[in-house]
Design a protein around this motif. Structure first.
Motif, PDB file in Angstrom:
ATOM      1  N   PRO A 147       0.813  -1.231   0.000  1.00 20.72           N
ATOM      2  CA  PRO A 147       0.000   0.000   0.000  1.00 20.72           C
ATOM      3  C   PRO A 147       0.841   1.274   0.000  1.00 20.72           C
ATOM      4  O   PRO A 147       0.567   2.208  -0.769  1.00 20.72           O
ATOM      5  CB  PRO A 147      -0.828  -0.135   1.284  1.00 20.72           C
ATOM      6  N   GLY A 148       1.863   1.341   0.829  1.00 19.11           N
ATOM      7  CA  GLY A 148       2.703   2.530   0.855  1.00 19.11           C
ATOM      8  C   GLY A 148       3.497   2.717  -0.421  1.00 19.11           C
ATOM      9  O   GLY A 148       3.702   3.848  -0.884  1.00 19.11           O
ATOM     10  N   LEU A 149       3.938   1.606  -1.023  1.00 20.82           N
ATOM     11  CA  LEU A 149       4.698   1.703  -2.261  1.00 20.82           C
ATOM     12  C   LEU A 149       3.831   2.222  -3.402  1.00 20.82           C
ATOM     13  O   LEU A 149       4.265   3.072  -4.192  1.00 20.82           O
ATOM     14  CB  LEU A 149       5.285   0.337  -2.610  1.00 20.82           C
ATOM     15  N   VAL A 150       2.596   1.718  -3.511  1.00 21.86           N
ATOM     16  CA  VAL A 150       1.703   2.216  -4.562  1.00 21.86           C
ATOM     17  C   VAL A 150       1.388   3.694  -4.347  1.00 21.86           C
ATOM     18  O   VAL A 150       1.322   4.479  -5.299  1.00 21.86           O
ATOM     19  CB  VAL A 150       0.413   1.366  -4.600  1.00 21.86           C
ATOM     20  N   ALA A 151       1.227   4.094  -3.084  1.00 22.94           N
ATOM     21  CA  ALA A 151       0.993   5.510  -2.796  1.00 22.94           C
ATOM     22  C   ALA A 151       2.169   6.364  -3.251  1.00 22.94           C
ATOM     23  O   ALA A 151       1.979   7.453  -3.814  1.00 22.94           O
ATOM     24  CB  ALA A 151       0.746   5.699  -1.298  1.00 22.94           C
ATOM     25  N   ASP A 152       3.385   5.900  -3.026  1.00 24.80           N
ATOM     26  CA  ASP A 152       4.560   6.643  -3.479  1.00 24.80           C
ATOM     27  C   ASP A 152       4.636   6.671  -5.008  1.00 24.80           C
ATOM     28  O   ASP A 152       4.997   7.697  -5.605  1.00 24.80           O
ATOM     29  CB  ASP A 152       5.832   6.025  -2.905  1.00 24.80           C
ATOM     30  N   CYS A 153       4.291   5.549  -5.646  1.00 24.51           N
ATOM     31  CA  CYS A 153       4.316   5.519  -7.109  1.00 24.51           C
ATOM     32  C   CYS A 153       3.355   6.551  -7.692  1.00 24.51           C
ATOM     33  O   CYS A 153       3.640   7.158  -8.736  1.00 24.51           O
ATOM     34  CB  CYS A 153       3.965   4.126  -7.621  1.00 24.51           C
ATOM     35  N   ARG A 154       2.215   6.763  -7.023  1.00 22.69           N
ATOM     36  CA  ARG A 154       1.279   7.789  -7.510  1.00 22.69           C
ATOM     37  C   ARG A 154       1.938   9.161  -7.525  1.00 22.69           C
ATOM     38  O   ARG A 154       1.660   9.986  -8.422  1.00 22.69           O
ATOM     39  CB  ARG A 154       0.022   7.796  -6.625  1.00 22.69           C
ATOM     40  N   GLN A 155       2.801   9.446  -6.558  1.00 19.77           N
ATOM     41  CA  GLN A 155       3.462  10.743  -6.500  1.00 19.77           C
ATOM     42  C   GLN A 155       4.533  10.895  -7.579  1.00 19.77           C
ATOM     43  O   GLN A 155       5.029  11.998  -7.807  1.00 19.77           O
ATOM     44  CB  GLN A 155       4.090  10.948  -5.114  1.00 19.77           C
ATOM     45  N   LEU A 156       4.875   9.795  -8.229  1.00 21.35           N
ATOM     46  CA  LEU A 156       5.928   9.823  -9.250  1.00 21.35           C
ATOM     47  C   LEU A 156       5.376   9.910 -10.672  1.00 21.35           C
ATOM     48  O   LEU A 156       6.133   9.900 -11.634  1.00 21.35           O
ATOM     49  CB  LEU A 156       6.814   8.578  -9.125  1.00 21.35           C
ATOM     50  N   VAL A 157       4.042   9.971 -10.804  1.00 19.65           N
ATOM     51  CA  VAL A 157       3.426  10.129 -12.116  1.00 19.65           C
ATOM     52  C   VAL A 157       2.461  11.308 -12.076  1.00 19.65           C
ATOM     53  O   VAL A 157       2.121  11.825 -11.004  1.00 19.65           O
ATOM     54  CB  VAL A 157       2.674   8.841 -12.551  1.00 19.65           C
ATOM     55  N   ASP A 158       2.003  11.721 -13.243  1.00 15.17           N
ATOM     56  CA  ASP A 158       1.015  12.795 -13.320  1.00 15.17           C
ATOM     57  C   ASP A 158       0.036  12.506 -14.449  1.00 15.17           C
ATOM     58  O   ASP A 158       0.050  11.407 -15.027  1.00 15.17           O
ATOM     59  CB  ASP A 158       1.697  14.162 -13.491  1.00 15.17           C
ATOM     60  N   GLY A 159      -0.790  13.469 -14.781  1.00 17.72           N
ATOM     61  CA  GLY A 159      -1.821  13.265 -15.788  1.00 17.72           C
ATOM     62  C   GLY A 159      -1.309  13.050 -17.190  1.00 17.72           C
ATOM     63  O   GLY A 159      -2.079  12.656 -18.071  1.00 17.72           O
ATOM     64  N   ASN A 160      -0.017  13.307 -17.422  1.00 17.57           N
ATOM     65  CA  ASN A 160       0.583  13.058 -18.733  1.00 17.57           C
ATOM     66  C   ASN A 160       1.355  11.744 -18.783  1.00 17.57           C
ATOM     67  O   ASN A 160       1.857  11.366 -19.845  1.00 17.57           O
ATOM     68  CB  ASN A 160       1.508  14.210 -19.122  1.00 17.57           C
TER      69      ASN A 160
END
Length: 299
Positions: A221-234
């Motif tokens: 769960p924490g890793l997926v949350a961090d991965c979200r911060q490493l991508v954006d809408g593009n």
């Protein structure tokens, strides 16, 4: 907002010249890796084998407990240092490992193709491969752009570099890093890094280079949350796989939806599988191997 597809999908590998699923059943499978055939445990093969007899160069005999372990038994000549296989233009070393596999995961071939398609038309994409192992996925991504490959095993990263050399891709823009995947992702968040695509293939249990303990139920769960911060809408994709776990692909999809649902695109989930080589294309039985969840965005 990313739309979650509730019905599971199927990413199906049909085999290629370097790998074939020849038969399966009674909790085992018979596979061909180039010129060599092996028998390995496969709990999901609950049916009866098609072939009356399996002729193999080696077999992995599992230990009596659920936690893994076991040993190889060889009936024929198998190069202990491995032999070279190819997938598309990528060459790599196959080898019988103490972990019952052959140094790569052939059921990931549809994933490598899918990631390549997501990056089509994107100039110089930057991608991240967490738990990158021996690097075939990273080399596939490197044909499109820059890649950061992270694995806690010094031996695996060394093998990934050797596979790059075998493929004449040692000059591709890949950063080969020996690091704990979760800690690396957290540091990338603090650095405000951004990626166009992320693939993560976490083990059920593992240890980092400094003895860090990884358990998928606790750490994912924490890793997926961090991965979200490493991508954006593009950005174009996140791809998550899980092997040998007591959970549904819907669980993975729900976790991805929690963190990626605010982005454009779609979230899908389902099974990775390999089709038996039944002669004619599409004639063989389908053997599931893992579950996945993925977020994709056409950009």
């Amino acid at each position: 907002m990313a739309v979650l597809t509730e019905r599971p999908g199927l990413m199906l590998g049909e085999g290629w010249d370097g790998f074939r699923l020849l038969d399966s059943g009674h909790g085992r499978k018979l596979e061909a890796y180039g010129d060599y055939r092996f028998i390995r445990p496969e709990p999901q093969a609950m049916w009866t084998p098609r072939l009356a007899q399996w002729d193999a160069h080696g077999e992995f005999v599992p230990a009596s407990d659920e936690d893994g372990g076991g040993r190889w038994q060889f009936d024929g000549r198998v190069p202990r240092d491995g032999w070279t296989l190819e997938w598309n233009d990528i060459r790599f070393n196959a080898q019988c490992t103490p972990f019952r596999h052959l140094g790569f995961f052939p059921d990931m071939a549809p994933v490598w193709e899918w990631m390549d398609a997501q990056l089509d038309g994107l100039p110089d994409p930057q991608t991240l491969n967490l738990f990158g192992y021996t690097g075939i996925g990273s080399l596939s991504l490197a044909r499109r752009g820059r890649v950061t490959h992270v694995d806690a095993s010094k031996k695996s990263v060394a093998q990934a570099r050797e596979n790059a050399a075998l493929s004449a891709m040692e000059n591709k823009p890949v950063r080969w890093l020996i690091d704990d995947a979760a800690k690396f992702a957290a540091r990338e968040v603090r650095r405000e890094r951004r990626y166009d695509g992320i693939i993560l293939d976490p083990p059920k249990f593992g240890r980092g280079p400094n003895g860090e303990v990884w358990r998928i139920e606790d750490g994912l769960p924490g890793l997926v949350a961090d991965c979200r911060q490493l991508v954006d809408g593009n950005s174009r994709f996140l791809f998550l796989t899980a092997y040998a776990v007591r959970m549904s692909s819907l669980s993975l999809a729900g976790l991805v939806a929690e963190h990626f649902g605010d982005l454009p695109g779609k979230i899908e989930h389902g099974d990775l599988a390999v089709r038996e080589d039944g002669g004619a294309h599409g004639a063989g039985r389908i053997l599931p191997t893992a579950i996945y969840a993925r977020w994709s965005n056409e950009g």
